[in-house]
Design an enzyme around this catalytic site. Structure first.
Site, short mmCIF file in Angstrom:
data_model
loop_
_atom_site.label_atom_id
_atom_site.label_comp_id
_atom_site.label_asym_id
_atom_site.label_seq_id
_atom_site.Cartn_x
_atom_site.Cartn_y
_atom_site.Cartn_z
NE ARG A 67 29.98 56.19 5.81
CZ ARG A 67 29.49 55.78 6.98
NH1 ARG A 67 30.00 56.23 8.10
NH2 ARG A 67 28.50 54.92 7.05
CG ASN A 109 38.01 54.15 18.73
OD1 ASN A 109 37.16 54.85 19.29
ND2 ASN A 109 37.77 52.89 18.41
CG HIS A 111 36.70 48.40 20.74
ND1 HIS A 111 35.45 48.65 20.21
CD2 HIS A 111 36.78 47.05 20.90
CE1 HIS A 111 34.82 47.49 20.04
NE2 HIS A 111 35.61 46.51 20.46
CG ASP A 147 35.81 48.92 16.94
OD1 ASP A 147 35.90 50.11 17.27
OD2 ASP A 147 34.77 48.27 17.02
C1 GAR Z 1 33.00 53.03 25.72
O1 GAR Z 1 32.90 51.80 26.39
C2 GAR Z 1 33.90 52.91 24.50
O2 GAR Z 1 34.97 52.03 24.71
C3 GAR Z 1 32.93 52.35 23.48
O3 GAR Z 1 31.75 53.09 23.70
C4 GAR Z 1 31.66 53.42 25.08
C5 GAR Z 1 31.40 54.90 25.19
O4 GAR Z 1 31.15 55.25 26.52
N1 GAR Z 1 33.42 52.50 22.16
C6 GAR Z 1 33.24 51.60 21.19
O5 GAR Z 1 32.57 50.59 21.35
C7 GAR Z 1 33.91 51.92 19.88
N2 GAR Z 1 33.77 50.84 18.97
P1 GAR Z 1 31.27 56.74 27.00
O6 GAR Z 1 30.40 57.56 26.06
O7 GAR Z 1 30.73 56.72 28.39
O8 GAR Z 1 32.71 57.14 26.91
#
Ligand code: GAR
Length: 217
Positions: A67, A109, A111, A147
């Site tokens: 990482r 971020n 979520h 998150d």
């Molecule tokens: C979105 O719904 C975002 O909120 C989620 O992934 C999706 C990405 O969609 N993120 C998470 O779950 C972070 N823990 P996108 O690629 O169409 O923006």
């Protein structure tokens, strides 16, 4: 005034990236997209970045032994592009405490839940199962935990009878696309700031009314 330079980190389809691209296309928006990084070579979002003429880079986590090395490569790219703020938009890699502290106050971020409820994966299924009546999305500063971190903004939507995970995800996603650029703007304008462990707002920032579901009417 010079625009803030934004990087967006993605892993997938990039609809939130698209919302940020669209927001930055407005001459009044205080930020410009300097770089899009994907950790997955075939992420659909890379095409969106290409179509918008934004510099893009693939930094595949699988090319690194650990990482720290992966994040060193991310940091190199971000620093070379002279990035001011980093937006995670469906970036599905856990970042280390070191990375989060390097970018403290400048790394955010989105979520698809009203955090701190329903962090992690399979959020929409879990919300339907739990029978919650109000769902939503959250934009937050990134801390070491997944998150998690001081919340900048949230948008709430109702969970309606007959909803399945897909319908609920679509309703939330529509609000993600409104909330993310709005929160980024607050951050760039200095109207939302990370102070200690919490977010402090300029007095010009307004609150909103109640969402009650089922409706009282
Ligand atoms: C979105 O719904 C975002 O909120 C989620 O992934 C999706 C990405 O969609 N993120 C998470 O779950 C972070 N823990 P996108 O690629 O169409 O923006």
């Amino acid at each position: 005034m010079a625009k803030a330079r934004i990087a967006v980190l993605i892993s997938g389809r990039g609809t939130n990236l698209q919302a940020l691209i669209d927001a930055c296309a407005d001459p009044d928006f205080p930020g410009e997209l300097a770089l899009v990084i994907s950790n997955r070579p075939n992420a659909k979002g890379l095409e969106r970045a290409g179509d918008a003429g934004i510099q893009r880079e693939i930094i595949d986590h699988k090319d690194f032994d650990n990482r720290q090395d992966f994040e060193a490569a991310l940091n190199d790219a971000l620093k070379t592009a002279k990035v001011d703020f980093v937006c995670l938009a469906g970036f599905m890699r856990v970042l280390t405490n070191e990375f989060a502290s390097d970018w403290r106050g400048r790394l955010i971020n989105i979520h698809p839940s009203l955090l701190p409820s329903f962090e992690g994966l399979h959020v929409h299924e879990r919300m339907i199962e739990a029978g919650v009546k109000i769902a939503g999305c959250t934009v937050h500063f990134v801390s070491a935990e997944v998150d998690n971190g001081p919340i900048i903004g949230q948008a709430a939507v109702p969970v309606l009878p007959g909803d399945d995970a897909e319908k609920l995800a679509a309703r939330i996603l529509e609000q993600e696309h409104r909330l993310y650029p709005a929160c980024l703007r607050l951050l760039i304008d200095g109207k939302a700031r990370l102070t200690g462990g919490s977010v402090v707002y300029d007095e010009s920032v307004k609150g909103a009314g109640a969402l009650i579901n089922p409706s009282l009417a």
